[in-house]
Design a protein around this motif. Structure first.
Motif, PDB file in Angstrom:
ATOM      1  N   THR A   1       0.440   0.632  -5.168  1.00  0.00           N
ATOM      2  CA  THR A   1      -0.478  -0.169  -4.368  1.00  0.00           C
ATOM      3  C   THR A   1      -0.947  -1.355  -5.198  1.00  0.00           C
ATOM      4  O   THR A   1      -1.207  -1.216  -6.385  1.00  0.00           O
TER       5      THR A   1
ATOM      6  N   GLY B   1       4.176   5.711  -4.898  1.00  0.00           N
ATOM      7  CA  GLY B   1       2.869   5.410  -4.317  1.00  0.00           C
ATOM      8  C   GLY B   1       2.210   4.184  -4.921  1.00  0.00           C
ATOM      9  O   GLY B   1       1.024   4.218  -5.236  1.00  0.00           O
TER      10      GLY B   1
ATOM     11  N   GLY C   1       5.519   3.311   3.108  1.00  0.00           N
ATOM     12  CA  GLY C   1       4.426   2.456   2.661  1.00  0.00           C
ATOM     13  C   GLY C   1       4.344   1.212   3.525  1.00  0.00           C
ATOM     14  O   GLY C   1       5.084   1.063   4.493  1.00  0.00           O
TER      15      GLY C   1
ATOM     16  N   HIS D   1       0.828  -1.203   0.000  1.00  0.00           N
ATOM     17  CA  HIS D   1       0.000   0.000   0.000  1.00  0.00           C
ATOM     18  C   HIS D   1       0.862   1.253   0.000  1.00  0.00           C
ATOM     19  O   HIS D   1       1.693   1.434   0.889  1.00  0.00           O
ATOM     20  N   ASN D   2       0.671   2.086  -1.003  1.00  0.00           N
ATOM     21  CA  ASN D   2       1.326   3.389  -1.089  1.00  0.00           C
ATOM     22  C   ASN D   2       2.843   3.295  -0.890  1.00  0.00           C
ATOM     23  O   ASN D   2       3.426   4.062  -0.132  1.00  0.00           O
ATOM     24  N   VAL D   3       3.469   2.351  -1.578  1.00  0.00           N
ATOM     25  CA  VAL D   3       4.913   2.157  -1.453  1.00  0.00           C
ATOM     26  C   VAL D   3       5.637   3.233  -2.259  1.00  0.00           C
ATOM     27  O   VAL D   3       5.409   3.398  -3.454  1.00  0.00           O
TER      28      VAL D   3
END
Length: 130
Positions: free
Chosen positions: A49, A47, A91, A21-23
């Motif tokens: 995901t 970001g 993230g 998620h949102n890496v």
């Protein structure tokens, strides 16, 4: 998530859902110009995901330099962030909705890098443990 997620979880005996998620991952790069050295942050992952469902093949596609290997390194807990060199990582990576670390990842999964050295006389288990 969605119906595909719910179906995969209920049809698999021991399901393992991998989600991220949102890496975000960035590195500091230097570029030399006629005016001297220019230092800037380069976003490698912006970001990202997604998720991989049990019992299904998941493909990560993109052009060269798109961050595919970097994403796999983050998911597998192999991304070593050197903060003193300006690298940043944020993230979440989860297995079955629980945040993971390197110890947890190694209990459930293995990641063989694309240029890893594999010994032909090892069994598959030995290769993954090596």
């Amino acid at each position: 998530m969605d119906d595909a997620y719910d179906n995969a979880v209920t049809k698999t005996k021991d399901p393992m859902v991998v989600s991220f998620h949102n890496v975000k991952y960035s590195v500091r790069v230097s570029q030399y110009t006629k005016d001297g050295e220019e230092v800037r942050d380069q976003e490698v992952l912006k970001g990202v995901t997604g998720y991989a469902l049990p019992g299904q093949t998941t493909v990560i596609m993109g052009q060269s330099g798109a961050g595919k290997s970097s994403l796999l390194n983050v998911i597998s807990q192999r991304a070593y962030v050197l903060e003193h060199k300006g690298e940043k990582l944020s993230g979440q990576v989860k297995f079955n909705h629980k945040l993971i670390n390197k110890d947890i990842f190694s209990k459930f999964a293995a990641y063989v890098m694309q240029e890893d050295i594999l010994y032909e006389h090892f069994t598959l288990r030995e290769l993954l443990m090596f």
